[in-house]
Design a protein around this motif. Structure first.
Motif, short mmCIF file in Angstrom:
data_model
loop_
_atom_site.label_atom_id
_atom_site.label_comp_id
_atom_site.label_asym_id
_atom_site.label_seq_id
_atom_site.Cartn_x
_atom_site.Cartn_y
_atom_site.Cartn_z
N TYR A 1 -9.05 -12.62 7.20
CA TYR A 1 -7.54 -13.13 7.05
C TYR A 1 -6.69 -12.07 7.98
CZ TYR A 1 -9.51 -15.53 3.07
OH TYR A 1 -10.18 -16.42 2.13
N ARG A 2 -5.69 -12.40 8.26
CA ARG A 2 -4.83 -11.49 8.88
C ARG A 2 -3.44 -11.28 8.14
NH1 ARG A 2 -4.12 -12.56 14.95
NH2 ARG A 2 -5.24 -14.35 14.57
N TYR A 3 -2.75 -10.10 8.23
CA TYR A 3 -1.62 -10.15 7.56
C TYR A 3 -0.76 -9.02 8.33
CZ TYR A 3 -3.90 -6.16 5.69
OH TYR A 3 -4.65 -4.73 5.43
N ARG A 4 0.41 -8.88 8.06
CA ARG A 4 1.39 -7.99 8.91
C ARG A 4 2.05 -6.96 7.74
NH1 ARG A 4 2.61 -11.15 13.86
NH2 ARG A 4 0.35 -11.93 14.25
N ALA A 5 2.49 -6.13 8.28
CA ALA A 5 3.19 -5.06 7.32
C ALA A 5 4.27 -4.31 7.70
CB ALA A 5 2.24 -3.78 6.90
N GLU A 6 5.27 -4.35 6.95
CA GLU A 6 6.65 -3.67 7.15
C GLU A 6 6.54 -2.16 6.68
OE1 GLU A 6 11.29 -3.97 6.57
OE2 GLU A 6 10.18 -5.61 5.85
N HIS A 7 6.49 -1.40 7.55
CA HIS A 7 6.24 0.20 7.45
C HIS A 7 7.63 0.96 6.89
CE1 HIS A 7 3.83 3.87 7.59
NE2 HIS A 7 4.82 4.33 8.01
N ILE A 8 7.57 1.56 5.84
CA ILE A 8 8.77 2.26 5.41
C ILE A 8 8.28 3.67 5.10
CG2 ILE A 8 10.29 2.53 3.34
CD1 ILE A 8 10.09 -0.42 3.00
N GLY A 9 8.95 4.96 5.71
CA GLY A 9 8.67 5.96 5.31
C GLY A 9 7.79 6.89 6.38
N GLY A 10 7.54 7.90 6.03
CA GLY A 10 6.56 8.40 7.03
C GLY A 10 7.40 9.23 8.25
N LEU B 1 5.06 3.67 2.70
CA LEU B 1 4.91 2.25 2.09
C LEU B 1 4.33 1.33 3.03
CD1 LEU B 1 7.88 2.11 -0.37
CD2 LEU B 1 5.51 3.40 -0.50
N SER B 2 3.62 0.50 2.74
CA SER B 2 3.26 -0.75 3.88
C SER B 2 3.62 -2.07 2.95
CB SER B 2 1.98 -0.59 4.39
OG SER B 2 1.74 0.35 5.14
N VAL B 3 4.50 -2.75 3.26
CA VAL B 3 4.74 -3.88 2.52
C VAL B 3 4.28 -5.24 3.24
CG1 VAL B 3 6.31 -5.39 1.26
CG2 VAL B 3 6.76 -2.90 1.45
N LEU B 4 3.15 -5.97 2.67
CA LEU B 4 2.44 -6.92 3.40
C LEU B 4 2.87 -8.29 3.23
CD1 LEU B 4 -1.23 -5.66 2.30
CD2 LEU B 4 0.43 -4.67 3.86
N THR B 5 2.71 -8.92 4.30
CA THR B 5 2.80 -10.50 4.22
C THR B 5 1.68 -11.18 3.49
OG1 THR B 5 2.05 -10.86 6.20
CG2 THR B 5 4.18 -10.52 6.49
N VAL C 1 8.46 -3.92 -6.55
CA VAL C 1 8.84 -2.73 -7.07
C VAL C 1 7.71 -2.28 -8.29
CG1 VAL C 1 11.45 -2.88 -6.70
CG2 VAL C 1 10.48 -3.50 -8.77
N ALA C 2 7.23 -3.16 -8.74
CA ALA C 2 6.20 -2.84 -9.88
C ALA C 2 4.86 -2.18 -8.96
CB ALA C 2 5.80 -3.92 -10.82
N ASP C 3 4.79 -2.97 -8.03
CA ASP C 3 3.29 -2.88 -7.26
C ASP C 3 3.73 -1.44 -6.62
OD1 ASP C 3 0.93 -4.12 -6.26
OD2 ASP C 3 1.58 -3.76 -4.38
N ILE C 4 4.65 -1.14 -6.06
CA ILE C 4 4.86 0.24 -5.33
C ILE C 4 4.82 1.10 -6.49
CG2 ILE C 4 6.80 1.72 -4.37
CD1 ILE C 4 7.53 -0.65 -2.61
N PHE D 1 0.94 -1.36 0.00
CA PHE D 1 -0.14 0.00 -0.10
C PHE D 1 0.95 1.31 -0.01
CE2 PHE D 1 -3.58 -2.84 0.74
CZ PHE D 1 -4.54 -1.99 0.64
N VAL D 2 0.51 2.25 -0.77
CA VAL D 2 1.20 3.49 -0.73
C VAL D 2 0.21 4.39 -0.37
CG1 VAL D 2 2.23 5.38 -2.18
CG2 VAL D 2 2.49 2.86 -2.56
N THR D 3 0.67 5.24 0.93
CA THR D 3 -0.30 6.09 1.55
C THR D 3 0.54 7.46 1.36
OG1 THR D 3 -0.95 4.51 3.16
CG2 THR D 3 -1.10 6.75 3.91
N LEU D 4 -0.29 8.41 0.99
CA LEU D 4 0.07 9.99 0.74
C LEU D 4 -0.60 10.75 1.93
CD1 LEU D 4 0.03 10.17 -2.83
CD2 LEU D 4 1.82 9.25 -1.56
#
Length: 193
Positions: A184-193, A109-113, A77-80, A53-56
């Motif tokens: 469903y559950r998932y986790r996310a690695e957060h980048i930026g912000g 950015l949130s990169v999901l499992t 990288v294409a998804d982002i 996910f990309v959050t602005l």
């Protein structure tokens, strides 16, 4: 959750991934289209199919766009690249980004499992199994879908309120648990912000 424990950390590539998102936004402002992206030169970890996910956000922290994908279907990288463009110009909640807004825009950015199904006895059991601040949750019932990222726990720290908000987002009435509900559950690695 095995997927979360086995996911390699992306932080060393965080600046590169943020640069991909920023470039997609700038290219969109200049050309009205997302940029072409050659993924061959990227490390294998970033070429693997992952969802993001990309959050602005504006300088005062208000949401300005958020688009993403839950199920992995293209290289990270294409998804982002695609999600950054979409967050800036295609989020139906906001008008397309204008050049005058660009200077004050922060990108996260949130990169999901991969989402994993949750088992539960009833709604109370389900709410008790949620891990505040950690779990992102996806629900599906027929054609209705909704998700809340792990970052949403900052605004909704109470598991019951989190769950009710998610049901509302998916169009599922409170007090109702559809027979075909899948959670469903998932986790996310957060980048930026």
């Amino acid at each position: 959750m095995t997927g979360a424990a086995q996911s390699p950390h992306l932080q060393p590539w965080g600046p590169d991934l943020l640069a991909v998102a920023e470039r997609a936004i700038d290219h969109g402002l200049a050309h009205g289209l997302p940029p072409d992206l050659d993924i061959e030169g990227w490390p294998e970890l970033l070429r693997a199919e992952r969802s993001s996910f990309v959050t602005l956000k504006t300088t005062n922290g208000h949401l300005r766009g958020c688009i993403g994908s839950i199920e992995p279907h293209r290289p990270l990288v294409a998804d982002i690249n695609a999600n950054a463009f979409a967050a800036a110009f295609e989020d139906p909640r906001f008008p397309p980004l204008r050049k005058t807004e660009r200077a004050g825009l922060a990108c996260e950015l949130s990169v999901l499992t991969r989402p994993e199904p949750m088992e539960f006895a009833d709604e109370t059991d389900l709410v008790q199994r949620l891990v505040p601040g950690v779990d992102g949750v996806l629900i599906k019932a027929g054609t209705r879908r909704g998700t809340l990222l792990p970052a949403v726990w900052e605004q909704l720290p109470d598991p019951l309120e989190f769950w009710r908000t998610l049901k509302e987002k998916a169009g599922i009435a409170q007090g109702m648990l559809p027979d075909d509900l899948a959670v469903y559950r998932y986790r996310a690695e957060h980048i930026g912000g």
